[in-house]
Design a protein around this motif. Structure first.
Motif, short mmCIF file in Angstrom:
data_model
loop_
_atom_site.label_atom_id
_atom_site.label_comp_id
_atom_site.label_asym_id
_atom_site.label_seq_id
_atom_site.Cartn_x
_atom_site.Cartn_y
_atom_site.Cartn_z
N VAL A 3 -27.70 5.82 27.75
CA VAL A 3 -28.37 4.91 28.69
C VAL A 3 -29.75 5.51 28.95
N GLU A 4 -30.76 4.84 28.47
CA GLU A 4 -32.14 5.32 28.54
C GLU A 4 -33.06 4.12 28.69
N ASP A 5 -33.91 4.12 29.72
CA ASP A 5 -34.77 2.97 29.95
C ASP A 5 -36.14 3.07 29.27
N ASN A 6 -36.50 4.23 28.75
CA ASN A 6 -37.79 4.39 28.09
C ASN A 6 -37.64 4.03 26.61
N PRO A 7 -38.37 3.00 26.14
CA PRO A 7 -38.22 2.57 24.75
C PRO A 7 -38.51 3.67 23.72
N ASP A 8 -39.49 4.53 24.00
CA ASP A 8 -39.80 5.60 23.06
C ASP A 8 -38.65 6.60 22.97
N THR A 9 -38.06 6.93 24.10
CA THR A 9 -36.93 7.86 24.10
C THR A 9 -35.71 7.21 23.47
N GLN A 10 -35.54 5.91 23.65
CA GLN A 10 -34.45 5.20 22.99
C GLN A 10 -34.54 5.36 21.48
N LEU A 11 -35.74 5.12 20.95
CA LEU A 11 -35.95 5.25 19.50
C LEU A 11 -35.73 6.69 19.03
N LEU A 12 -36.20 7.64 19.82
CA LEU A 12 -36.00 9.05 19.49
C LEU A 12 -34.52 9.39 19.42
N LEU A 13 -33.75 8.95 20.42
CA LEU A 13 -32.31 9.22 20.43
C LEU A 13 -31.62 8.58 19.24
N GLU A 14 -31.95 7.32 18.97
CA GLU A 14 -31.33 6.64 17.83
C GLU A 14 -31.65 7.36 16.53
N HIS A 15 -32.92 7.69 16.34
CA HIS A 15 -33.35 8.36 15.11
C HIS A 15 -32.73 9.76 14.99
N THR A 16 -32.68 10.48 16.08
CA THR A 16 -32.16 11.84 16.09
C THR A 16 -30.67 11.90 15.80
N LEU A 17 -29.93 10.92 16.29
CA LEU A 17 -28.47 10.99 16.23
C LEU A 17 -27.82 10.09 15.18
N GLN A 18 -28.57 9.17 14.60
CA GLN A 18 -27.98 8.15 13.74
C GLN A 18 -27.27 8.70 12.50
N ASP A 19 -27.69 9.83 11.98
CA ASP A 19 -27.05 10.36 10.78
C ASP A 19 -25.70 11.02 11.06
N GLU A 20 -25.48 11.42 12.31
CA GLU A 20 -24.24 12.13 12.63
C GLU A 20 -23.29 11.36 13.53
N TYR A 21 -23.81 10.37 14.24
CA TYR A 21 -22.99 9.67 15.23
C TYR A 21 -23.24 8.17 15.17
N ASP A 22 -22.25 7.43 15.61
CA ASP A 22 -22.41 6.00 15.82
C ASP A 22 -22.93 5.84 17.24
N VAL A 23 -24.20 5.48 17.38
CA VAL A 23 -24.87 5.51 18.68
C VAL A 23 -25.13 4.09 19.18
N THR A 24 -24.76 3.86 20.43
CA THR A 24 -25.11 2.62 21.13
C THR A 24 -26.09 3.02 22.21
N VAL A 25 -27.29 2.44 22.18
CA VAL A 25 -28.31 2.75 23.19
C VAL A 25 -28.55 1.49 24.01
N VAL A 26 -28.44 1.64 25.32
CA VAL A 26 -28.70 0.54 26.24
C VAL A 26 -29.77 0.99 27.23
N SER A 27 -30.41 0.01 27.88
CA SER A 27 -31.55 0.35 28.73
C SER A 27 -31.31 0.17 30.22
N SER A 28 -30.11 -0.27 30.61
CA SER A 28 -29.90 -0.51 32.03
C SER A 28 -28.47 -0.16 32.46
N VAL A 29 -28.31 0.03 33.74
CA VAL A 29 -27.00 0.30 34.32
C VAL A 29 -26.06 -0.86 34.04
N GLU A 30 -26.55 -2.06 34.21
CA GLU A 30 -25.72 -3.26 33.99
C GLU A 30 -25.21 -3.32 32.55
N GLU A 31 -26.10 -3.08 31.58
CA GLU A 31 -25.67 -3.07 30.18
C GLU A 31 -24.64 -1.98 29.93
#
Length: 118
Positions: A3-31
């Motif tokens: 759960v990360e609301d900053n779009p740049d950090t979202q992309l960083l997390l996805e890029h950093t973790l995508q090769d090793e983990y199945d990652v779901t990134v959401v931007s809000s508490v509700e999501e």
């Protein structure tokens, strides 16, 4: 799930973790709450300073109060890096803490150390 609301950090997390983990990134508490209600996750990466009224600490409290998902390990991901911050987040119920900015190795090591042994 991350759960990360900053779009740049979202992309960083996805890029950093995508090769090793199945990652779901959401931007809000509700999501996040919608996803934990319907999907299964091995770990939560929660930004502490979300741009909403309820940040990562309150989100974790809400998740911990829900049946069947109260034991998902959670890592606080935050720019709060003052002495004592890590201990404060662990007292709030997080299993581990990663300060921003983080390195790929630091993030992956923290995830591996936090995930339950298979």
């Amino acid at each position: 799930m991350s759960v990360e609301d900053n779009p740049d950090t979202q992309l960083l997390l996805e890029h950093t973790l995508q090769d090793e983990y199945d990652v779901t990134v959401v931007s809000s508490v509700e999501e996040a709450l919608d996803h934990v209600a319907t999907d299964s996750f091995d770990l939560l990466l929660l930004d502490i300073n979300l741009s909403e009224k309820n940040g990562g600490v309150e989100l974790l409290r809400t998740i911990r109060n829900r049946e069947n998902i109260d034991d998902i390990p959670a890592v606080a991901v935050t720019a709060f890096a003052m002495p004592g911050d890590r201990d404060e987040f662990l007292q709030e119920g997080f299993d581990e803490y990663v300060g921003k900015p983080f390195t790929r190795d630091r993030l992956v090591d923290t995830i591996e150390d936090t995930l339950p042994a298979a």
